[in-house]
Write a protein that holds these residues in place. Structure first.
Motif, PDB file in Angstrom:
ATOM      1  N   ASN A 184      16.337 -14.650  25.525  1.00 18.20           N
ATOM      2  CA  ASN A 184      15.096 -13.965  25.149  1.00 18.20           C
ATOM      3  C   ASN A 184      13.900 -14.333  26.024  1.00 18.20           C
ATOM      4  N   TYR A 187      13.239 -11.933  28.905  1.00 23.34           N
ATOM      5  CA  TYR A 187      12.846 -10.532  28.748  1.00 23.34           C
ATOM      6  C   TYR A 187      11.925 -10.301  27.551  1.00 23.34           C
ATOM      7  N   GLY A 189      12.300 -10.759  24.174  1.00 24.75           N
ATOM      8  CA  GLY A 189      12.916 -10.003  23.096  1.00 24.75           C
ATOM      9  C   GLY A 189      12.145 -10.065  21.792  1.00 24.75           C
ATOM     10  N   HIS A 193      12.721  -4.209  17.959  1.00 23.31           N
ATOM     11  CA  HIS A 193      12.025  -3.422  18.976  1.00 23.31           C
ATOM     12  C   HIS A 193      12.740  -3.434  20.337  1.00 23.31           C
ATOM     13  N   THR A 194      13.153  -4.601  20.814  1.00 27.07           N
ATOM     14  CA  THR A 194      13.780  -4.657  22.134  1.00 27.07           C
ATOM     15  C   THR A 194      15.092  -3.880  22.126  1.00 27.07           C
ATOM     16  N   ILE A 198      18.401  -3.397  27.279  1.00 25.44           N
ATOM     17  CA  ILE A 198      17.676  -4.454  27.978  1.00 25.44           C
ATOM     18  C   ILE A 198      18.415  -5.776  27.810  1.00 25.44           C
ATOM     19  N   HIS A 199      18.790  -6.073  26.586  1.00 34.04           N
ATOM     20  CA  HIS A 199      19.570  -7.286  26.301  1.00 34.04           C
ATOM     21  C   HIS A 199      20.871  -7.290  27.106  1.00 34.04           C
ATOM     22  N   SER A 299       4.405  -6.898  26.993  1.00 26.15           N
ATOM     23  CA  SER A 299       5.269  -7.995  26.576  1.00 26.15           C
ATOM     24  C   SER A 299       4.462  -9.287  26.437  1.00 26.15           C
ATOM     25  N   TRP A 331      13.700 -15.006  17.964  1.00 28.99           N
ATOM     26  CA  TRP A 331      13.031 -13.705  18.119  1.00 28.99           C
ATOM     27  C   TRP A 331      11.545 -13.762  17.803  1.00 28.99           C
ATOM     28  N   ARG A 440       6.226  -3.471  27.206  1.00 31.73           N
ATOM     29  CA  ARG A 440       7.315  -3.772  26.278  1.00 31.73           C
ATOM     30  C   ARG A 440       8.115  -2.514  25.987  1.00 31.73           C
ATOM     31  N   LYS A 441       9.401  -2.584  26.208  1.00 31.18           N
ATOM     32  CA  LYS A 441      10.282  -1.484  25.848  1.00 31.18           C
ATOM     33  C   LYS A 441      10.532  -1.539  24.347  1.00 31.18           C
ATOM     34  N   ASP A 442      10.436  -0.396  23.685  1.00 31.72           N
ATOM     35  CA  ASP A 442      10.508  -0.363  22.230  1.00 31.72           C
ATOM     36  C   ASP A 442      11.499   0.701  21.782  1.00 31.72           C
TER      37      ASP A 442
END
Length: 503
Positions: A184, A187, A189, A193-194, A198-199, A299, A331, A440-442
């Motif tokens: 985490n 990136y 995490g 949401h993440t 991506i993970h 992020s 998290w 942040r990617k959501d």
């Protein structure tokens, strides 16, 4: 006729994009605000020792790795001093509350076997989880430098589910769920949401093998600058862009703080999109686009220590270490109460040339919310006030307290400790709120967090970690997207693969 491009921003994204375009015949002019190019690749010197501003543990530099193939194509791979981490232990995870330690092996099979030894009752779930994350990466052809003709990619349902939910779908053991999310800090995490992809991309990248720079990451920035200059371009530091002239949806020129004016066929922004929208005249972008750019959540940031170690005190550690105070917080590290901070951090001892038994430096990065420093956001370096200095000293001491648990007597092993807060990162990298992973990617609102490389200004393109993927591997892939928007779909990927075949 020779085409030309101006690139605003000399970080990883701007440099890779510029190098790819220059190699393919464009005359590139790269403009960087700072005195030193490189963005997250920048290094600084204190007490005669070199420190990387970023925590550069890299995936993709194996013999057939993505970054290796890109750098060989650009002709710079042999100039980089890369150390490959021992695959028997690429990472170590330590829990403070009970002393649990996990040593993680790299390689798909070795990683799987390693996790199964720690959690034998979850062996079936571990294998299905590993199969799942590798399968998800196959939905991103660019990750493997494969050609793709899909203008609108179609993904599986699990591609954009929440990463924590993806892990929970395969394993039930709460501790194992934590351990599988240990990356985490690479990136940022956030539970719920993440996105799972991506993970998956980050984890597979490092499972396939991790590496480090020997002698600092600035060498990559300098090598990319060399590619641009070798092909007739120029890289100008201390050249801050203040405005972009736009007429009838076309960028006509770029103006700098020192009064210069640059023109080119294309203008490429490698800076944060919120900075870009302030540079163009009102009406150049639709109001909805500007509002969206400003509303995308960023992020987390970080609080970092750069530690000068006394000789012969701390053994060199040939892997990255992750410390967590307790289970259940992987998290939520950025959202913990101030009195509980830091709930976790990552630390490493960077390799020196001819590395011996002992380490000379240590880097420590703790995830931190920008809210911790918001009251001082309108201050400048050296003028933030005594309250900020006391706050910063408290954070340093809290982090050293945790390091004392790992290395008893640690304070006596440190010759000097330098610290950087989210404000330092904001000012150094010029990122919104000191975000270290870009926007942040959501998965709850994918349309909000995704920005294409194209804009409504026809010859103005975007690149960098806020556009697609972040990090030292993700940003070069986005650079390929941006460069191919000019050169043609699959053009660079085909060239890279042809070069690899020739070698």
């Amino acid at each position: 006729m020779e085409r030309s491009a101006i690139i605003i921003g000399g970080g990883i994204g701007g440099l890779f994009t510029g190098a790819l375009l220059a190699k393919n015949g464009l005359r590139v002019t790269l403009l960087e605000k700072n005195a030193i190019i490189g963005g997250g690749l920048q290094c600084f010197s204190r007490g005669g020792k070199l420190y990387e501003t970023g925590m550069h543990v890299m995936g993709g530099f194996g013999p057939t790795g993505t970054l290796t193939r890109i750098c060989r194509y650009l002709g710079i791979m042999d100039s980089l001093d890369i150390h490959h981490i021992d695959p028997s232990c690429m990472d170590e995870i330590r829990y403070g509350e009970n002393g649990d330690i996990y040593r993680i092996a790299s390689g798909r099979d070795s990683f799987t076997d390693c996790m199964c030894r720690y959690f034998p009752h979850e062996a079936e779930g571990i294998r299905s989880y590993v199969d799942e994350i590798y399968r998800l990466t196959e939905e991103v052809p660019l990750f493997y430098l494969r050609e793709s003709d899909e203008s609108i990619p179609v993904h599986s349902e699990r591609f954009t589910m929440a990463a924590d939910e993806l892990i929970a779908a395969h394993v039930g053991d709460d501790k194992l769920r934590e351990v599988l999310a240990y990356l985490n800090p690479l990136y940022g995490g956030v539970a719920g949401h993440t996105p799972a992809y991506i993970h998956a991309l980050i984890n597979v990248l490092y499972i396939n093998g991790a590496s480090r720079f020997v002698g600092g990451s600035q060498q990559l920035a300098d090598a990319l600058k060399g590619v641009i200059e070798e092909h007739g371009g120029q890289v100008l530091a201390r050249c801050e862009v203040t405005s972009i002239d736009v007429e009838e949806r076309v960028a006509k020129s770029v103006r700098t703080a020192d009064g210069r004016c640059f023109t080119a066929d294309y203008v490429i922004s490698a800076i944060h999109p919120t900075e870009l929208v302030r540079m163009v005249p009102e009406g150049a972008f639709l109001k909805g686009y500007v509002r969206r750019v400003n509303e995308i959540p960023v992020s987390n940031s970080a609080f970092s220590l750069f530690i000068d170690l006394k000789p012969g005190k701390i053994p060199y550690i040939d892997h990255t270490c992750y410390y967590m105070e307790r289970y259940g917080a992987i998290w939520t590290q950025a959202g913990c109460a101030p009195e509980d901070w830091p709930m976790g951090f990552m630390y490493m001892t960077p390799p020196d040339a001819e590395q011996g038994e002992f380490a000379s430096r240590m880097l420590v990065h703790c995830i931190m919310s920008y809210e911790e420093v918001r009251e001082w956001e309108n201050t400048t370096v050296g003028r933030r006030g005594e309250a900020y200095n006391r706050w910063k000293k408290d954070k340093v001491e809290r982090t050293l307290d945790k390091l004392e648990r790992i290395f008893p007597g640690f304070r006596g092993m440190a010759k000097a400790v330098y610290a950087a807060s989210p404000l330092t990162i904001r000012d150094y990298y010029h990122t919104k709120e000191g975000a270290i992973f870009g926007n942040r990617k959501d998965c709850a609102n994918m349309m909000l967090s995704q920005l294409p490389v194209y804009t409504k200004v026809r010859n103005l393109l975007l690149t960098g970690q806020n556009i697609n993927l972040h990090g030292i591997c993700g940003v070069p892939l986005t650079a390929i997207n941006t460069a191919e928007a000019i050169l043609g779909t699959n053009h660079i990927i085909r060239e890279i693969n042809n070069a690899a075949s020739d070698n």
